[in-house]
Design a protein around this motif. Structure first.
Motif, PDB file in Angstrom:
ATOM      1  N   GLY A 117     -31.973  18.092 111.814  1.00 22.62           N
ATOM      2  CA  GLY A 117     -31.954  19.547 111.687  1.00 22.62           C
ATOM      3  C   GLY A 117     -32.774  19.977 110.479  1.00 22.62           C
ATOM      4  O   GLY A 117     -33.466  21.003 110.521  1.00 22.62           O
ATOM      5  N   TYR A 118     -32.687  19.192 109.406  1.00 21.93           N
ATOM      6  CA  TYR A 118     -33.462  19.513 108.200  1.00 21.93           C
ATOM      7  C   TYR A 118     -34.954  19.599 108.558  1.00 21.93           C
ATOM      8  O   TYR A 118     -35.633  20.575 108.229  1.00 21.93           O
ATOM      9  N   ASP A 222     -30.899  29.919 112.383  1.00 26.72           N
ATOM     10  CA  ASP A 222     -30.301  28.583 112.241  1.00 26.72           C
ATOM     11  C   ASP A 222     -28.859  28.664 112.745  1.00 26.72           C
ATOM     12  O   ASP A 222     -28.030  29.348 112.157  1.00 26.72           O
ATOM     13  N   HIS A 225     -24.382  25.278 112.316  1.00 23.77           N
ATOM     14  CA  HIS A 225     -22.921  25.158 112.217  1.00 23.77           C
ATOM     15  C   HIS A 225     -22.205  25.888 113.341  1.00 23.77           C
ATOM     16  O   HIS A 225     -20.994  26.092 113.272  1.00 23.77           O
ATOM     17  N   THR A 253     -28.692  21.640 115.449  1.00 26.30           N
ATOM     18  CA  THR A 253     -28.611  20.207 115.170  1.00 26.30           C
ATOM     19  C   THR A 253     -27.785  19.534 116.249  1.00 26.30           C
ATOM     20  O   THR A 253     -26.939  20.171 116.888  1.00 26.30           O
TER      21      THR A 253
HETATM   22  N1  PMP Z   1     -29.204  23.909 108.461  1.00 27.78           N
HETATM   23  C1  PMP Z   1     -28.011  24.040 107.868  1.00 27.78           C
HETATM   24  C2  PMP Z   1     -27.449  25.415 107.680  1.00 27.78           C
HETATM   25  C3  PMP Z   1     -27.298  22.917 107.417  1.00 27.78           C
HETATM   26  O1  PMP Z   1     -26.126  23.064 106.816  1.00 27.78           O
HETATM   27  C4  PMP Z   1     -27.858  21.630 107.608  1.00 27.78           C
HETATM   28  C5  PMP Z   1     -27.181  20.345 107.174  1.00 27.78           C
HETATM   29  N2  PMP Z   1     -26.022  20.403 106.529  1.00 27.78           N
HETATM   30  C6  PMP Z   1     -29.102  21.534 108.227  1.00 27.78           C
HETATM   31  C7  PMP Z   1     -29.742  22.687 108.636  1.00 27.78           C
HETATM   32  C8  PMP Z   1     -29.737  20.204 108.451  1.00 27.78           C
HETATM   33  O2  PMP Z   1     -29.224  19.615 109.628  1.00 27.78           O
HETATM   34  P1  PMP Z   1     -29.194  18.033 109.777  1.00 27.78           P
HETATM   35  O3  PMP Z   1     -27.969  17.543 109.084  1.00 27.78           O
HETATM   36  O4  PMP Z   1     -29.200  17.794 111.256  1.00 27.78           O
HETATM   37  O5  PMP Z   1     -30.437  17.513 109.128  1.00 27.78           O
END
Ligand code: PMP
Length: 418
Positions: A117-118, A222, A225, A253
């Motif tokens: 997701g990052y 995004d 969550h 994610t």
């Molecule tokens: N967006 C938000 C709001 C998150 O809190 C996070 C991870 N905690 C991410 C993106 C990144 O997702 P991932 O853990 O799949 O890399």
């Protein structure tokens, strides 16, 4: 400076972080697939059998037998790794099927997988905001680090580079004032989240989309969550609110509500093909392993079809809140599944977390600066379908005891100040 000079710099920085009480130590926990949310503690003193209250595997899909079996079968059939980037032998029929499933989940023409997701946020935002000169990105002040990384990567100060305008968190009046002040003909984006994971509050997606239309901006949402948890089929808050069709890009994610790993963006065919063809963070990295993709596909299919999983989650959230209320343990009254316990002091939150683990076998991670502002340190609880009434009773009893006590460090300070 040389190696020695740089290492000195590293040690000084670490000493500062330690002095501020926000040095991060990992606790090695082995996830118990059968008894989840039980974990086995691999090292340290105190109980070995731990109940975890801070997992982002919100629905427990990561230990769902069908999800695990799908992963095992794909591991046998396809091997351990993808073998290449998506363009170079790293695309399997599973990748294609998962992208189609995610596009359908959000009612979009297409979707694109990323390795996390990052990366989906960082790569998509940086790519879009460098795609033509003069982009202005209106970014909620509480956006996640991965969104900020993408926006900052584009807003690098070079001639024609994107500009970032931060608006006050979930503040529509501030957003509108800032949109109105921007040049009418500049390409604009509003970047925001649905459920904010540390405060547990929820954006008014429909209202933000209406502002976007009025001022000619695209919307980037995004739903990390929220996917799997909200909406009749788990399409997130945008599905719940009936506004998914108004949002241009929905990012999610596979690592939280779906319990697996990977990130994605869903949007129109043109936008997705553009990202697929130009986003460095998509093109130049080995794709997700087929076993992970197969597990995620099984998870998304199950979560879409089975609303009872969401109902069970929210029943558990209400059950925990009722117990906290009855015991007088403070918690932030969020409209989401996230239950933050405010503590407001880095040392104290660390101590409560440590004592929960060592004395009660309860794992609830402390959330510190820079994840939340200083003074807003907290425990962040994420109750799920596998947390029993008995586990909740044990958690609430332990919290009431520990929250009532001041930490030794605080007591010492209070004694000196008194
Ligand atoms: N967006 C938000 C709001 C998150 O809190 C996070 C991870 N905690 C991410 C993106 C990144 O997702 P991932 O853990 O799949 O890399």
């Amino acid at each position: 400076m040389g190696t020695t000079g740089f290492e000195q710099h590293c040690r000084r920085t670490l000493a500062d972080i330690q002095a501020q009480g926000r040095y991060r130590r990992f606790t090695a926990l082995a996830r118990d697939g059968v008894r989840y949310p039980h974990y086995d503690r691999a090292s340290g003193s105190g109980p070995r059998d731990i109940v975890v209250w801070s997992s982002n595997d919100y629905l427990g899909m990561g230990v769902d037998p069908d999800v695990v079996e799908a992963g095992i079968a794909a591991l046998r059939d396809h091997g351990a790794g993808a073998g290449g980037t998506r363009n170079i032998a790293g695309t399997s029929p599973l990748h294609d099927a998962l992208e189609a499933e995610l596009a359908a989940l959000h009612g979009k023409e297409a979707a694109l997988l990323f390795v996390s997701g990052y990366v989906s946020n960082q790569a998509s935002l940086q790519t879009i905001l460098t795609s033509m000169p003069g982009w202005i990105c209106f970014s909620d002040e509480k956006n996640h680090a991965s969104m900020i990384a993408g926006i900052k990567g584009a807003a690098n100060g070079r001639p024609g580079a994107a500009r970032c305008v931060i608006f006050a968190h979930n503040d529509l009046a501030d957003l509108e004032a800032k949109l109105a002040a921007a040049p009418a003909d500049a390409p604009k984006m509003i970047a925001f989240e649905s459920v904010y994971s540390m405060d547990g509050d929820i954006a008014d997606i429909g209202a933000i989309c209406r502002l976007a239309k009025r001022y000619g901006a695209i919307t980037y949402l995004d739903e990390v969550h929220a996917v799997g948890l909200y909406g009749a089929t788990g399409g997130g808050v945008s599905e719940r609110d009936g506004v998914a069709g108004e949002v241009d890009l929905i990012e999610g994610t596979l690592a939280k509500g779906f319990g697996c790993h990977g990130g994605y963006v869903a949007a129109s065919a043109a936008i997705i093909d553009f990202l697929r063809s130009t986003a460095s963070g998509f093109i130049f990295t080995t794709s997700l392993p087929p076993a992970v993709v197969a597990a995620a596909l099984a998870s998304v299919r199950a979560v879409r079809a089975q609303n009872h999983r969401r109902e069970h989650l929210f029943e558990r959230v209400a059950a925990l809140r009722a117990r906290l209320d009855a015991a007088g343990v403070p918690h932030l009254p969020t409209p989401s599944h996230i239950v933050p316990i405010p503590v407001g002091d880095a040392e104290r939150v660390a101590e409560i977390s440590r004592r929960l683990l060592d004395e009660f076998g309860i794992y609830a991670t402390p959330i510190n600066y820079p994840t939340v502002p200083r003074g807003q340190e907290r425990l962040r609880l994420t109750p799920g379908p596998r947390h029993s009434d008995a586990m909740m009773d044990a958690l609430v009893a332990a919290l009431s005891e520990l929250m009532a006590e001041a930490s030794p460090a605080r007591r010492q300070r209070d004694d000196v100040e008194a």
